[in-house]
Design a protein around this motif. Sequence first.
Motif, PDB file in Angstrom:
ATOM      1  N   ALA A  19      28.931-110.780 -31.237  1.00 36.25           N
ATOM      2  CA  ALA A  19      30.074-111.380 -31.926  1.00 36.25           C
ATOM      3  C   ALA A  19      30.030-112.902 -31.807  1.00 36.25           C
ATOM      4  CB  ALA A  19      31.386-110.830 -31.355  1.00 36.25           C
ATOM      5  N   VAL A  20      29.631-113.402 -30.644  1.00 36.72           N
ATOM      6  CA  VAL A  20      29.507-114.846 -30.437  1.00 36.72           C
ATOM      7  C   VAL A  20      28.412-115.406 -31.353  1.00 36.72           C
ATOM      8  CG1 VAL A  20      28.843-116.629 -28.775  1.00 36.72           C
ATOM      9  CG2 VAL A  20      30.413-114.818 -28.087  1.00 36.72           C
ATOM     10  N   LEU A  21      27.289-114.690 -31.451  1.00 34.02           N
ATOM     11  CA  LEU A  21      26.212-115.115 -32.347  1.00 34.02           C
ATOM     12  C   LEU A  21      26.677-115.114 -33.800  1.00 34.02           C
ATOM     13  CD1 LEU A  21      23.093-113.329 -30.832  1.00 34.02           C
ATOM     14  CD2 LEU A  21      23.511-115.780 -30.958  1.00 34.02           C
ATOM     15  N   CYS A  22      27.441-114.097 -34.191  1.00 31.26           N
ATOM     16  CA  CYS A  22      27.982-114.044 -35.556  1.00 31.26           C
ATOM     17  C   CYS A  22      28.819-115.286 -35.831  1.00 31.26           C
ATOM     18  CB  CYS A  22      28.858-112.806 -35.744  1.00 31.26           C
ATOM     19  SG  CYS A  22      27.965-111.310 -36.082  1.00 31.26           S
ATOM     20  N   GLU A  23      29.656-115.648 -34.874  1.00 32.34           N
ATOM     21  CA  GLU A  23      30.511-116.823 -35.038  1.00 32.34           C
ATOM     22  C   GLU A  23      29.669-118.092 -35.182  1.00 32.34           C
ATOM     23  OE1 GLU A  23      34.184-119.169 -32.822  1.00 32.34           O
ATOM     24  OE2 GLU A  23      33.087-117.614 -31.723  1.00 32.34           O
ATOM     25  N   GLU A  24      28.625-118.218 -34.364  1.00 32.33           N
ATOM     26  CA  GLU A  24      27.769-119.404 -34.433  1.00 32.33           C
ATOM     27  C   GLU A  24      27.064-119.499 -35.782  1.00 32.33           C
ATOM     28  OE1 GLU A  24      25.166-119.330 -31.050  1.00 32.33           O
ATOM     29  OE2 GLU A  24      26.835-119.494 -29.642  1.00 32.33           O
ATOM     30  N   TYR A  25      26.481-118.384 -36.229  1.00 34.12           N
ATOM     31  CA  TYR A  25      25.805-118.377 -37.529  1.00 34.12           C
ATOM     32  C   TYR A  25      26.789-118.672 -38.653  1.00 34.12           C
ATOM     33  CZ  TYR A  25      21.610-116.281 -35.435  1.00 34.12           C
ATOM     34  OH  TYR A  25      20.493-116.030 -34.689  1.00 34.12           O
ATOM     35  N   PHE A  26      27.997-118.108 -38.536  1.00 31.06           N
ATOM     36  CA  PHE A  26      29.045-118.328 -39.535  1.00 31.06           C
ATOM     37  C   PHE A  26      29.375-119.816 -39.640  1.00 31.06           C
ATOM     38  CE2 PHE A  26      33.573-118.931 -40.396  1.00 31.06           C
ATOM     39  CZ  PHE A  26      33.734-118.229 -41.582  1.00 31.06           C
ATOM     40  N   LYS A  27      29.567-120.459 -38.494  1.00 33.97           N
ATOM     41  CA  LYS A  27      29.947-121.870 -38.484  1.00 33.97           C
ATOM     42  C   LYS A  27      28.800-122.779 -38.912  1.00 33.97           C
ATOM     43  CE  LYS A  27      33.772-121.626 -35.263  1.00 33.97           C
ATOM     44  NZ  LYS A  27      34.280-121.974 -33.941  1.00 33.97           N
ATOM     45  N   GLU A  28      27.548-122.367 -38.603  1.00 34.78           N
ATOM     46  CA  GLU A  28      26.386-123.142 -39.044  1.00 34.78           C
ATOM     47  C   GLU A  28      26.310-123.197 -40.559  1.00 34.78           C
ATOM     48  OE1 GLU A  28      22.455-121.901 -37.760  1.00 34.78           O
ATOM     49  OE2 GLU A  28      23.011-122.405 -35.706  1.00 34.78           O
ATOM     50  N   TYR A  48      31.875-108.441 -40.239  1.00 33.26           N
ATOM     51  CA  TYR A  48      33.247-108.889 -40.482  1.00 33.26           C
ATOM     52  C   TYR A  48      34.181-108.466 -39.355  1.00 33.26           C
ATOM     53  CZ  TYR A  48      31.829-110.549 -45.031  1.00 33.26           C
ATOM     54  OH  TYR A  48      31.225-111.253 -46.033  1.00 33.26           O
ATOM     55  N   LYS A  49      33.916-107.315 -38.731  1.00 34.62           N
ATOM     56  CA  LYS A  49      34.715-106.887 -37.573  1.00 34.62           C
ATOM     57  C   LYS A  49      34.545-107.885 -36.433  1.00 34.62           C
ATOM     58  CE  LYS A  49      33.468-103.663 -34.583  1.00 34.62           C
ATOM     59  NZ  LYS A  49      33.137-102.350 -33.996  1.00 34.62           N
ATOM     60  N   TYR A  50      33.304-108.337 -36.192  1.00 32.40           N
ATOM     61  CA  TYR A  50      33.044-109.312 -35.139  1.00 32.40           C
ATOM     62  C   TYR A  50      33.720-110.643 -35.445  1.00 32.40           C
ATOM     63  CZ  TYR A  50      29.417-106.270 -33.113  1.00 32.40           C
ATOM     64  OH  TYR A  50      28.737-105.240 -32.527  1.00 32.40           O
ATOM     65  N   LEU A  51      33.725-111.059 -36.706  1.00 27.70           N
ATOM     66  CA  LEU A  51      34.409-112.314 -37.068  1.00 27.70           C
ATOM     67  C   LEU A  51      35.909-112.194 -36.824  1.00 27.70           C
ATOM     68  CD1 LEU A  51      32.647-113.610 -40.302  1.00 27.70           C
ATOM     69  CD2 LEU A  51      32.277-114.304 -37.939  1.00 27.70           C
ATOM     70  N   ARG A  52      36.475-111.031 -37.166  1.00 29.23           N
ATOM     71  CA  ARG A  52      37.909-110.822 -36.897  1.00 29.23           C
ATOM     72  C   ARG A  52      38.160-110.871 -35.393  1.00 29.23           C
ATOM     73  NH1 ARG A  52      37.377-106.880 -40.686  1.00 29.23           N
ATOM     74  NH2 ARG A  52      37.382-105.232 -39.132  1.00 29.23           N
ATOM     75  N   TYR A  53      37.284-110.253 -34.616  1.00 29.35           N
ATOM     76  CA  TYR A  53      37.402-110.244 -33.158  1.00 29.35           C
ATOM     77  C   TYR A  53      37.380-111.673 -32.611  1.00 29.35           C
ATOM     78  CZ  TYR A  53      36.114-109.471 -28.281  1.00 29.35           C
ATOM     79  OH  TYR A  53      36.082-109.496 -26.913  1.00 29.35           O
ATOM     80  N   ARG A  54      36.578-112.537 -33.207  1.00 30.07           N
ATOM     81  CA  ARG A  54      36.464-113.932 -32.766  1.00 30.07           C
ATOM     82  C   ARG A  54      37.543-114.818 -33.393  1.00 30.07           C
ATOM     83  NH1 ARG A  54      34.084-114.958 -28.417  1.00 30.07           N
ATOM     84  NH2 ARG A  54      33.624-117.045 -29.155  1.00 30.07           N
TER      85      ARG A  54
END
Length: 65
Positions: A19-28, A48-54
Amino acid sequence: MGKVLGAPKGISKKNQQKAVLCEEYFKEGKLTVSEICERLDISRATYYKYLRYRGLSGKLRPYSK
């Protein structure tokens, strides 16, 4: 009271790292959703579940190519 059935709420420690990696890739903003899902070996729904979690639900994704 009765028994509570089903999987526990939340996500496992291993998946919290994803989930943390998803957030990093999303923000990049350099990879597409499909590329991120392929890289992390997860489904689009899980992404998308991981992004909601973050706490990133409803955010527009920066994307530059």
